[in-house]
Design a protein around this motif. Structure first.
Motif, PDB file in Angstrom:
ATOM      1  N   GLU A  51      31.026  37.817  47.404  1.00 42.56           N
ATOM      2  CA  GLU A  51      30.559  38.476  46.351  1.00 42.56           C
ATOM      3  C   GLU A  51      31.588  37.498  45.273  1.00 42.56           C
ATOM      4  N   ILE A  52      30.505  36.704  43.993  1.00 46.67           N
ATOM      5  CA  ILE A  52      31.609  36.358  42.960  1.00 46.67           C
ATOM      6  C   ILE A  52      32.045  37.421  41.918  1.00 46.67           C
ATOM      7  N   GLU A  53      33.144  37.010  40.919  1.00 46.97           N
ATOM      8  CA  GLU A  53      33.260  37.352  39.851  1.00 46.97           C
ATOM      9  C   GLU A  53      32.250  37.222  38.937  1.00 46.97           C
ATOM     10  N   GLU A  54      31.487  37.634  38.521  1.00 47.27           N
ATOM     11  CA  GLU A  54      30.261  36.883  37.062  1.00 47.27           C
ATOM     12  C   GLU A  54      31.029  36.753  35.931  1.00 47.27           C
ATOM     13  N   GLY A  55      31.456  35.507  36.185  1.00 46.41           N
ATOM     14  CA  GLY A  55      32.304  35.442  34.283  1.00 46.41           C
ATOM     15  C   GLY A  55      33.715  34.421  34.630  1.00 46.41           C
ATOM     16  N   TYR A  56      34.665  34.477  33.675  1.00 44.49           N
ATOM     17  CA  TYR A  56      35.912  33.857  34.276  1.00 44.49           C
ATOM     18  C   TYR A  56      36.657  34.791  33.799  1.00 44.49           C
ATOM     19  N   GLN A  57      37.758  35.641  34.608  1.00 41.33           N
ATOM     20  CA  GLN A  57      38.737  36.164  34.325  1.00 41.33           C
ATOM     21  C   GLN A  57      40.139  35.526  34.047  1.00 41.33           C
ATOM     22  N   VAL A  58      40.622  36.640  33.392  1.00 40.33           N
ATOM     23  CA  VAL A  58      41.514  35.873  33.173  1.00 40.33           C
ATOM     24  C   VAL A  58      42.443  35.520  33.740  1.00 40.33           C
ATOM     25  N   LYS A  59      42.591  36.263  35.161  1.00 44.61           N
ATOM     26  CA  LYS A  59      43.861  35.863  35.730  1.00 44.61           C
ATOM     27  C   LYS A  59      43.628  35.267  37.471  1.00 44.61           C
ATOM     28  N   SER A  60      41.604  34.727  37.021  1.00 50.74           N
ATOM     29  CA  SER A  60      41.089  34.329  38.420  1.00 50.74           C
ATOM     30  C   SER A  60      41.068  32.393  37.655  1.00 50.74           C
ATOM     31  N   ASP A  61      40.868  31.599  38.281  1.00 48.61           N
ATOM     32  CA  ASP A  61      40.581  30.423  38.285  1.00 48.61           C
ATOM     33  C   ASP A  61      39.386  29.886  38.113  1.00 48.61           C
ATOM     34  N   MET A  62      38.432  30.850  37.536  1.00 52.97           N
ATOM     35  CA  MET A  62      37.529  29.591  37.170  1.00 52.97           C
ATOM     36  C   MET A  62      36.487  29.855  36.211  1.00 52.97           C
ATOM     37  N   ILE A  63      35.967  28.875  35.670  1.00 52.31           N
ATOM     38  CA  ILE A  63      34.858  28.959  34.261  1.00 52.31           C
ATOM     39  C   ILE A  63      34.050  28.328  34.917  1.00 52.31           C
ATOM     40  N   GLY A  64      33.025  29.201  34.060  1.00 49.71           N
ATOM     41  CA  GLY A  64      31.313  29.328  34.273  1.00 49.71           C
ATOM     42  C   GLY A  64      31.484  30.112  35.767  1.00 49.71           C
TER      43      GLY A  64
ATOM     44  N   LYS B 172      40.766  27.983  44.371  1.00 47.37           N
ATOM     45  CA  LYS B 172      38.910  27.775  44.655  1.00 47.37           C
ATOM     46  C   LYS B 172      39.636  28.278  46.313  1.00 47.37           C
ATOM     47  N   TYR B 173      39.766  27.502  46.689  1.00 44.56           N
ATOM     48  CA  TYR B 173      39.570  27.404  48.042  1.00 44.56           C
ATOM     49  C   TYR B 173      39.234  29.392  48.602  1.00 44.56           C
ATOM     50  N   ALA B 174      39.185  30.035  47.532  1.00 50.12           N
ATOM     51  CA  ALA B 174      38.998  31.342  47.974  1.00 50.12           C
ATOM     52  C   ALA B 174      37.075  31.778  47.970  1.00 50.12           C
ATOM     53  N   LEU B 175      36.752  30.218  47.216  1.00 49.59           N
ATOM     54  CA  LEU B 175      34.762  30.635  46.897  1.00 49.59           C
ATOM     55  C   LEU B 175      34.687  30.031  47.909  1.00 49.59           C
ATOM     56  N   ILE B 176      35.096  28.994  48.340  1.00 47.16           N
ATOM     57  CA  ILE B 176      34.080  28.342  50.161  1.00 47.16           C
ATOM     58  C   ILE B 176      33.168  29.272  50.607  1.00 47.16           C
TER      59      ILE B 176
ATOM     60  N   GLN C 131      43.347  21.326  53.600  1.00 47.65           N
ATOM     61  CA  GLN C 131      42.709  21.460  52.551  1.00 47.65           C
ATOM     62  C   GLN C 131      41.435  20.538  52.355  1.00 47.65           C
ATOM     63  N   LEU C 132      41.579  19.497  53.871  1.00 51.25           N
ATOM     64  CA  LEU C 132      41.224  18.368  54.119  1.00 51.25           C
ATOM     65  C   LEU C 132      39.654  18.970  53.960  1.00 51.25           C
ATOM     66  N   LYS C 133      39.273  19.774  55.269  1.00 49.33           N
ATOM     67  CA  LYS C 133      38.218  20.890  55.541  1.00 49.33           C
ATOM     68  C   LYS C 133      37.883  21.356  54.577  1.00 49.33           C
ATOM     69  N   SER C 134      38.065  22.642  53.622  1.00 48.84           N
ATOM     70  CA  SER C 134      37.847  23.142  52.239  1.00 48.84           C
ATOM     71  C   SER C 134      37.375  22.322  51.453  1.00 48.84           C
ATOM     72  N   ASN C 135      38.140  21.225  51.400  1.00 48.63           N
ATOM     73  CA  ASN C 135      37.180  20.424  50.283  1.00 48.63           C
ATOM     74  C   ASN C 135      36.519  19.504  49.793  1.00 48.63           C
ATOM     75  N   ILE C 136      35.876  19.795  51.655  1.00 49.46           N
ATOM     76  CA  ILE C 136      34.090  19.055  51.861  1.00 49.46           C
ATOM     77  C   ILE C 136      33.401  19.907  51.462  1.00 49.46           C
ATOM     78  N   TRP C 137      33.648  21.235  51.386  1.00 52.27           N
ATOM     79  CA  TRP C 137      32.170  22.021  50.576  1.00 52.27           C
ATOM     80  C   TRP C 137      32.694  22.110  49.264  1.00 52.27           C
ATOM     81  N   LEU C 138      33.558  21.880  48.380  1.00 46.06           N
ATOM     82  CA  LEU C 138      33.286  21.878  47.381  1.00 46.06           C
ATOM     83  C   LEU C 138      32.617  20.523  46.522  1.00 46.06           C
ATOM     84  N   TYR C 139      34.059  19.480  47.198  1.00 45.62           N
ATOM     85  CA  TYR C 139      33.371  18.082  46.290  1.00 45.62           C
ATOM     86  C   TYR C 139      31.498  18.294  47.099  1.00 45.62           C
TER      87      TYR C 139
END
Lengths: 43, 292
Positions: free
Chosen positions: A28-41, B262-266, B22-30
Protein backbone atom coordinates in the motif's frame (compact mmCIF):
# COMPACT_ATOMS: atom_id res chain seq x y z
CA UNK A 1 -2.27 -24.79 38.73
CA UNK A 2 -3.66 -21.29 39.15
CA UNK A 3 -0.46 -19.83 37.56
CA UNK A 4 -0.69 -22.12 34.51
CA UNK A 5 -4.33 -21.08 34.02
CA UNK A 6 -3.31 -17.39 34.08
CA UNK A 7 -0.57 -17.99 31.46
CA UNK A 8 -3.02 -19.84 29.18
CA UNK A 9 -5.60 -17.04 29.50
CA UNK A 10 -2.83 -14.49 28.73
CA UNK A 11 -1.79 -16.34 25.57
CA UNK A 12 -5.44 -16.61 24.41
CA UNK A 13 -5.90 -12.83 24.90
CA UNK A 14 -2.71 -12.04 22.90
CA UNK A 15 -3.80 -14.36 20.05
CA UNK A 16 -7.26 -12.73 19.94
CA UNK A 17 -5.70 -9.24 19.90
CA UNK A 18 -3.33 -10.19 17.06
CA UNK A 19 -6.29 -11.42 15.01
CA UNK A 20 -8.40 -8.32 15.70
CA UNK A 21 -5.78 -5.56 15.04
CA UNK A 22 -6.08 -4.57 11.32
CA UNK A 23 -2.92 -5.05 9.25
CA UNK A 24 -1.68 -2.69 6.56
CA UNK A 25 -1.20 -4.21 3.12
CA UNK A 26 2.54 -4.48 2.40
CA UNK A 27 2.37 -2.77 -1.02
CA UNK A 28 0.00 0.00 0.00
CA UNK A 29 1.28 3.47 -0.91
CA UNK A 30 0.47 6.37 1.34
CA UNK A 31 -2.00 8.63 -0.40
CA UNK A 32 -0.20 11.87 -1.08
CA UNK A 33 3.04 13.30 0.09
CA UNK A 34 3.95 12.97 3.75
CA UNK A 35 6.56 15.28 5.28
CA UNK A 36 8.76 12.36 6.29
CA UNK A 37 8.36 10.46 3.03
CA UNK A 38 10.22 11.11 -0.22
CA UNK A 39 7.28 11.16 -2.59
CA UNK A 40 5.60 14.03 -4.39
CA UNK A 41 2.25 13.11 -5.91
CA UNK A 42 1.09 9.52 -6.11
CA UNK A 43 2.06 6.58 -8.27
CA UNK B 1 8.70 17.84 -26.91
CA UNK B 2 11.87 15.83 -26.43
CA UNK B 3 12.45 14.08 -23.12
CA UNK B 4 15.78 12.75 -21.88
CA UNK B 5 16.69 10.10 -19.34
CA UNK B 6 20.21 9.43 -18.11
CA UNK B 7 21.57 6.23 -16.56
CA UNK B 8 25.14 6.33 -15.29
CA UNK B 9 25.62 2.86 -13.86
CA UNK B 10 28.80 3.40 -11.82
CA UNK B 11 27.05 5.07 -8.82
CA UNK B 12 24.49 2.24 -8.78
CA UNK B 13 27.13 -0.49 -9.00
CA UNK B 14 29.13 1.24 -6.23
CA UNK B 15 26.05 1.21 -3.96
CA UNK B 16 25.23 4.93 -3.80
CA UNK B 17 23.81 5.90 -0.38
CA UNK B 18 25.08 2.48 0.83
CA UNK B 19 22.13 0.76 -0.85
CA UNK B 20 22.80 -2.47 -2.71
CA UNK B 21 21.00 -3.81 -5.80
CA UNK B 22 20.30 -0.41 -7.35
CA UNK B 23 21.06 -1.50 -10.92
CA UNK B 24 18.09 -3.86 -10.69
CA UNK B 25 15.71 -1.72 -8.59
CA UNK B 26 16.17 1.29 -10.83
CA UNK B 27 15.11 -0.70 -13.90
CA UNK B 28 11.55 -0.79 -12.51
CA UNK B 29 11.55 2.94 -11.72
CA UNK B 30 12.91 3.85 -15.16
CA UNK B 31 10.51 1.43 -16.88
CA UNK B 32 7.49 3.04 -15.20
CA UNK B 33 8.88 6.48 -16.06
CA UNK B 34 9.39 5.50 -19.74
CA UNK B 35 5.96 3.88 -19.93
CA UNK B 36 4.30 7.11 -18.77
CA UNK B 37 6.56 9.46 -20.75
CA UNK B 38 5.94 7.69 -24.05
CA UNK B 39 2.25 8.58 -23.83
CA UNK B 40 2.98 12.31 -23.93
CA UNK B 41 6.35 12.84 -25.64
CA UNK B 42 7.25 12.58 -29.30
CA UNK B 43 10.64 11.18 -28.45
CA UNK B 44 12.48 9.91 -25.40
CA UNK B 45 16.25 9.56 -25.53
CA UNK B 46 18.47 7.64 -23.12
CA UNK B 47 22.01 8.75 -22.34
CA UNK B 48 23.94 5.92 -20.75
CA UNK B 49 27.12 3.80 -20.71
CA UNK B 50 27.78 0.32 -22.04
CA UNK B 51 26.48 -1.46 -18.92
CA UNK B 52 23.41 0.77 -18.95
CA UNK B 53 22.77 -0.20 -22.56
CA UNK B 54 22.78 -3.86 -21.56
CA UNK B 55 20.14 -3.52 -18.83
CA UNK B 56 18.23 -0.31 -19.71
CA UNK B 57 18.48 -0.41 -23.50
CA UNK B 58 15.26 -2.39 -23.95
CA UNK B 59 12.89 -0.25 -21.88
CA UNK B 60 11.36 1.35 -24.98
CA UNK B 61 13.57 4.37 -25.74
CA UNK B 62 13.38 5.94 -29.20
CA UNK B 63 17.09 6.71 -29.19
CA UNK B 64 20.09 5.67 -27.08
CA UNK B 65 23.40 7.52 -26.85
CA UNK B 66 26.49 6.14 -25.13
CA UNK B 67 27.69 9.53 -23.90
CA UNK B 68 28.23 8.42 -20.30
CA UNK B 69 31.10 6.03 -21.05
CA UNK B 70 33.14 9.24 -20.75
CA UNK B 71 32.50 9.14 -16.98
CA UNK B 72 34.42 5.91 -16.33
CA UNK B 73 37.10 7.64 -14.26
CA UNK B 74 34.80 10.09 -12.47
CA UNK B 75 34.17 9.54 -8.71
CA UNK B 76 30.67 8.11 -8.41
CA UNK B 77 29.83 10.42 -5.47
CA UNK B 78 29.21 13.10 -8.13
CA UNK B 79 26.38 11.00 -9.55
CA UNK B 80 24.39 13.90 -11.00
CA UNK B 81 27.09 14.46 -13.62
CA UNK B 82 25.37 11.93 -15.91
CA UNK B 83 22.41 14.31 -16.14
CA UNK B 84 24.65 17.25 -17.08
CA UNK B 85 26.48 15.30 -19.81
CA UNK B 86 23.10 14.23 -21.19
CA UNK B 87 21.76 17.80 -21.27
CA UNK B 88 25.01 19.14 -22.73
CA UNK B 89 24.63 16.72 -25.63
CA UNK B 90 21.03 17.63 -26.44
CA UNK B 91 19.65 20.80 -28.07
CA UNK B 92 18.00 23.54 -26.02
CA UNK B 93 14.33 22.89 -25.44
CA UNK B 94 15.00 19.26 -24.44
CA UNK B 95 13.83 18.30 -20.96
CA UNK B 96 15.68 15.88 -18.70
CA UNK B 97 13.47 13.95 -16.29
CA UNK B 98 14.86 11.80 -13.50
CA UNK B 99 14.20 8.06 -13.73
CA UNK B 100 11.91 8.37 -10.72
CA UNK B 101 9.71 11.09 -12.26
CA UNK B 102 6.36 9.90 -13.60
CA UNK B 103 4.30 12.01 -16.04
CA UNK B 104 0.94 10.38 -15.72
CA UNK B 105 -1.70 12.61 -17.32
CA UNK B 106 -1.89 14.17 -20.83
CA UNK B 107 -2.35 17.67 -19.35
CA UNK B 108 1.26 17.58 -18.11
CA UNK B 109 2.25 18.31 -21.74
CA UNK B 110 0.95 21.85 -21.35
CA UNK B 111 2.85 22.24 -18.08
CA UNK B 112 6.10 21.14 -19.71
CA UNK B 113 5.77 23.71 -22.50
CA UNK B 114 8.39 26.29 -21.47
CA UNK B 115 9.03 28.13 -24.73
CA UNK B 116 8.60 31.54 -23.07
CA UNK B 117 11.06 30.73 -20.28
CA UNK B 118 14.83 30.27 -19.94
CA UNK B 119 14.71 27.27 -17.60
CA UNK B 120 12.22 24.63 -16.49
CA UNK B 121 12.57 22.89 -13.12
CA UNK B 122 10.30 20.85 -10.89
CA UNK B 123 9.96 23.57 -8.27
CA UNK B 124 11.50 25.69 -5.59
CA UNK B 125 12.88 24.19 -2.39
CA UNK B 126 12.74 26.74 0.37
CA UNK B 127 11.62 25.35 3.72
CA UNK B 128 13.58 23.39 6.32
CA UNK B 129 12.27 20.00 5.27
CA UNK B 130 14.02 20.46 1.93
CA UNK B 131 16.90 22.75 2.90
CA UNK B 132 18.30 21.21 6.10
CA UNK B 133 20.98 19.10 4.40
CA UNK B 134 22.08 22.10 2.31
CA UNK B 135 22.51 24.25 5.42
CA UNK B 136 24.27 21.42 7.30
CA UNK B 137 26.93 21.00 4.59
CA UNK B 138 27.33 24.41 2.92
CA UNK B 139 30.26 25.38 5.16
CA UNK B 140 32.49 22.86 3.33
CA UNK B 141 32.27 24.67 0.01
CA UNK B 142 34.04 27.97 0.71
CA UNK B 143 36.94 25.90 2.12
CA UNK B 144 37.13 23.63 -0.94
CA UNK B 145 36.31 26.00 -3.80
CA UNK B 146 39.33 28.08 -4.80
CA UNK B 147 37.48 29.85 -7.61
CA UNK B 148 33.69 29.44 -7.26
CA UNK B 149 31.74 30.13 -10.45
CA UNK B 150 29.60 33.25 -10.70
CA UNK B 151 26.27 32.60 -9.02
CA UNK B 152 27.55 30.16 -6.42
CA UNK B 153 26.16 32.04 -3.43
CA UNK B 154 26.21 30.41 0.00
CA UNK B 155 23.95 33.15 1.41
CA UNK B 156 21.04 31.84 -0.64
CA UNK B 157 18.13 30.32 1.29
CA UNK B 158 16.53 28.30 -1.49
CA UNK B 159 17.32 25.77 -4.23
CA UNK B 160 15.67 24.55 -7.43
CA UNK B 161 14.59 20.92 -7.55
CA UNK B 162 15.92 19.40 -10.79
CA UNK B 163 13.71 16.29 -11.02
CA UNK B 164 12.73 18.07 -14.23
CA UNK B 165 15.41 20.23 -15.86
CA UNK B 166 15.57 21.95 -19.24
CA UNK B 167 17.04 25.07 -20.84
CA UNK B 168 15.74 27.34 -23.55
CA UNK B 169 18.57 29.84 -23.40
CA UNK B 170 21.89 28.64 -24.84
CA UNK B 171 24.04 31.10 -22.89
CA UNK B 172 22.42 30.25 -19.55
CA UNK B 173 22.63 26.55 -20.31
CA UNK B 174 26.31 26.65 -21.33
CA UNK B 175 27.43 28.83 -18.43
CA UNK B 176 25.50 26.83 -15.85
CA UNK B 177 26.85 23.48 -17.09
CA UNK B 178 30.43 24.83 -17.28
CA UNK B 179 30.01 26.23 -13.73
CA UNK B 180 28.72 22.84 -12.57
CA UNK B 181 31.74 21.06 -14.10
CA UNK B 182 34.10 23.64 -12.63
CA UNK B 183 32.71 23.09 -9.10
CA UNK B 184 33.24 19.34 -9.41
CA UNK B 185 36.82 19.76 -10.68
CA UNK B 186 37.65 22.07 -7.76
CA UNK B 187 36.05 19.72 -5.22
CA UNK B 188 38.00 16.77 -6.66
CA UNK B 189 41.20 18.79 -6.28
CA UNK B 190 40.41 19.56 -2.64
CA UNK B 191 41.92 16.98 -0.30
CA UNK B 192 39.77 18.42 2.51
CA UNK B 193 36.51 17.95 0.59
CA UNK B 194 37.30 14.48 -0.74
CA UNK B 195 38.24 13.37 2.79
CA UNK B 196 34.92 14.69 4.09
CA UNK B 197 33.13 12.67 1.41
CA UNK B 198 35.17 9.59 2.19
CA UNK B 199 34.55 9.69 5.93
CA UNK B 200 30.91 10.66 5.78
CA UNK B 201 28.86 8.49 3.40
CA UNK B 202 25.71 10.48 4.30
CA UNK B 203 27.23 13.74 3.01
CA UNK B 204 25.38 14.37 -0.27
CA UNK B 205 27.15 16.98 -2.45
CA UNK B 206 24.97 16.74 -5.58
CA UNK B 207 22.05 18.77 -4.28
CA UNK B 208 24.36 21.73 -3.69
CA UNK B 209 26.37 21.43 -6.91
CA UNK B 210 23.30 20.93 -9.06
CA UNK B 211 20.23 22.46 -7.41
CA UNK B 212 21.62 25.13 -5.10
CA UNK B 213 24.09 26.42 -7.68
CA UNK B 214 21.31 26.54 -10.29
CA UNK B 215 19.18 28.70 -7.96
CA UNK B 216 22.07 31.11 -7.40
CA UNK B 217 23.07 31.25 -11.05
CA UNK B 218 19.47 31.71 -12.24
CA UNK B 219 19.03 34.56 -9.75
CA UNK B 220 22.25 36.22 -10.96
CA UNK B 221 21.14 35.95 -14.59
CA UNK B 222 17.57 37.03 -13.76
CA UNK B 223 16.46 33.92 -15.65
CA UNK B 224 12.78 33.37 -16.32
CA UNK B 225 11.95 30.05 -14.68
CA UNK B 226 9.00 27.78 -15.31
CA UNK B 227 7.98 25.63 -12.35
CA UNK B 228 6.20 22.33 -12.89
CA UNK B 229 4.85 22.72 -9.35
CA UNK B 230 4.40 26.47 -8.83
CA UNK B 231 3.55 27.31 -5.23
CA UNK B 232 1.17 30.18 -4.56
CA UNK B 233 1.70 30.42 -0.84
CA UNK B 234 4.77 32.04 0.65
CA UNK B 235 4.32 30.74 4.16
CA UNK B 236 6.64 29.01 6.61
CA UNK B 237 4.05 26.32 7.18
CA UNK B 238 5.85 23.18 6.02
CA UNK B 239 2.90 20.82 6.10
CA UNK B 240 0.68 23.36 4.31
CA UNK B 241 3.31 23.91 1.60
CA UNK B 242 3.82 20.20 1.08
CA UNK B 243 0.05 19.67 0.93
CA UNK B 244 -0.23 22.41 -1.72
CA UNK B 245 2.67 20.93 -3.71
CA UNK B 246 1.07 17.52 -3.53
CA UNK B 247 -2.31 18.82 -4.63
CA UNK B 248 -0.77 20.47 -7.72
CA UNK B 249 1.17 17.29 -8.52
CA UNK B 250 -1.96 15.15 -8.34
CA UNK B 251 -3.99 17.62 -10.40
CA UNK B 252 -1.51 17.72 -13.30
CA UNK B 253 -0.51 14.05 -13.05
CA UNK B 254 3.05 14.45 -11.80
CA UNK B 255 4.90 12.24 -9.35
CA UNK B 256 8.50 12.17 -8.15
CA UNK B 257 9.79 9.43 -5.87
CA UNK B 258 13.05 11.11 -4.92
CA UNK B 259 15.74 10.19 -2.43
CA UNK B 260 16.79 6.80 -1.12
CA UNK B 261 13.39 5.62 0.11
CA UNK B 262 12.09 5.37 -3.47
CA UNK B 263 13.27 1.77 -3.53
CA UNK B 264 10.52 0.88 -1.04
CA UNK B 265 8.04 1.68 -3.81
CA UNK B 266 9.26 -1.03 -6.19
CA UNK B 267 6.54 -3.62 -5.36
CA UNK B 268 3.82 -1.01 -5.98
CA UNK B 269 5.49 0.14 -9.22
CA UNK B 270 5.69 -3.45 -10.47
CA UNK B 271 2.01 -3.85 -9.74
CA UNK B 272 1.19 -0.62 -11.64
CA UNK B 273 3.15 -1.75 -14.72
CA UNK B 274 1.56 -5.20 -14.57
CA UNK B 275 -1.95 -3.69 -14.43
CA UNK B 276 -1.33 -1.29 -17.31
CA UNK B 277 0.73 -3.41 -19.72
CA UNK B 278 1.25 -7.09 -18.98
CA UNK B 279 3.53 -7.66 -21.99
CA UNK B 280 5.80 -4.77 -20.99
CA UNK B 281 5.84 -6.10 -17.42
CA UNK B 282 6.97 -9.53 -18.63
CA UNK B 283 9.68 -7.92 -20.76
CA UNK B 284 11.03 -5.92 -17.81
CA UNK B 285 10.86 -8.91 -15.50
CA UNK B 286 12.95 -10.88 -17.98
CA UNK B 287 15.58 -8.12 -17.98
CA UNK B 288 15.70 -7.87 -14.17
CA UNK B 289 15.92 -11.65 -13.81
CA UNK B 290 19.30 -11.49 -15.54
CA UNK B 291 20.53 -9.60 -12.46
CA UNK B 292 19.47 -12.25 -9.91
Amino acid sequence: MNMILKIIIGIVIIVILLCVIPKKKPTEIEEGYQVKSDMIGTL
Amino acid sequence: MKLIHSVWTKPMVENRWQITGQLKSNIWLYAYSVMNAKRIAKKITLHTDILGLKFYGDLGYDEIKLTLDALDNEPSRFWSKGKMIALENEPIGSIHIDGDVFLKKPQIKRVLDFKNHDIIVQGEERLGIFMQHYFDTLHHYPIALTNPPEGFNTELKHALNCGVLGFNNQKIKDEYIQGYYSIIEQLKASEYFMNELKHNPKFEPNIVIEQYFLAGYAELMKAKIKFVLPLNSDTDDEIGTVTEMNAIANRIGYAHAWGSTKYALIPAIKEKIKQQDKRYFNRIEKITNKLN
